[in-house]
Write a protein that holds these residues in place. Sequence first.
Motif: not given
Ligand code: IMP
Length: 427
Positions: A11, A13, A38-39, A126-128, A222, A226, A236-237, A301
């Motif tokens: 997922w 990281d 987000n990364a 729980g997005t970033t 990611q 995800l 997911v992203t 987090r």
């Molecule tokens: P978003 O990509 O910001 O829309 O987030 C959607 C989901 O993907 C959330 O649960 C984030 O924590 C997770 N996520 C997005 N980018 C990463 C990453 O680079 N590492 C780990 N989780 C990520």
Amino acid sequence: MSTLAIEGMQWGDEGKGKITDYYAAKADIVVRSQGGNNAGHSIQHNGVRYALRLLPSGILQKNVVNILADGTVINPASLLEEIDNIHKKGVEEIHLLISTRATVLMPYHIALDKAREEALGDAKIGTTKNGIGPAYEDRSARLSLRFGDLLDKEYLRKRLHAILPLKNKEIVAYGGEAFEEETLYKELCEEADKLAPMITDTTSYLQKAYKEGKKILFEGAQGAMLCLTYGTFPYVTSSSPLATAIPSNTGLPLSAVNEVLGIMKAYTTRVGEGPFPSEIFGEEAQTIRDKGHEYGTVTHRPRRIGWLDIPQLKYVISISGVKHIAIMLLDVLSVVDEIKILTKYTIDGKEIDYMPASLWELEKVKGEFLTLPSWKEDISSVRKYEDLPANCRNYISTIEKLLGVSIDLISVSPEAEATIIRNHNIF
Ligand code: IMP
């Protein structure tokens, strides 16, 4: 092999940064093909620590061209800030190209991401909160600005004028404040002036480079779980981190992805919501969390912790064609007395041989576990596979047998040199 794709198998990281840096130093070109800020990963270079969000990992290498390709969503302000930070730390010259087809992530995307998460309450993703989802939505809806648009101010004005009223309607419906067109336009023009020298047709650049046999590293962001389609939807992203998505996110042919290196932790973590069949709680989880520094780089987090999940990893291998594996943070497991591996998924006592697509089904999944003894010794200074404790080698070979893919790299500590490389021919 002239190209290598690095893919997170869990997922996110997984520790992709360290392996990416290792291969970036051997590459001519490093490409980010999807996602945005987000990364996040930090890299150590000549004794200095750099936090990267959007910039590809080759950015600190003098002779590497770095590309933000067609499938990325880029917040220009964040990108400029990142570039600025690198310059402030003494790196004068960087080689960065931004695709004319990449999506511009706008301030209203961030506002929408935040408003929506709030409106969802307990059902939030729980997005970033960096606007990633709304930016990709606009791309699919054909309502986004692309980096090529920034090169013609009149066209840019026209596009913004057409798009913004629709976006403002949504924002106001969430109780937010509408964005002013002139202010946004001016900001964009300033950013465009700074970024213009880097904006180019990276599609044809990459095609030419590939034909010339240049060494191209596709840096994953990611993790596979995800993925918008194949991950644990809706947690997911909004893009696909799979290596199979690289051709459509870069403009390269299918055959251009020669090798796929999957990166996985020696255990599992995830941030945000969603079912997690191998999750562990309490003191055991906290011990691993602390030893592995399992707190988000972007959001800080605490990450949820679980054992290795074989059905999940096999699923990822099957959908993305992972040919080699790097296992990360193996040293962390020295802190536990015994290690478990989730080997089978069952629902109502019956084994299942597929990854449930829906959460209601995934929530019913129970894991069957195999228990192995840990090794307890500190392995961070080990550099040869044979020198690892027998229980540690047993853990590695058990995983290889269960997955049917060889573990070619083993990371035993965060430092670059703390890697056991069992196969030197991947890239
Ligand atoms: P978003 O990509 O910001 O829309 O987030 C959607 C989901 O993907 C959330 O649960 C984030 O924590 C997770 N996520 C997005 N980018 C990463 C990453 O680079 N590492 C780990 N989780 C990520």
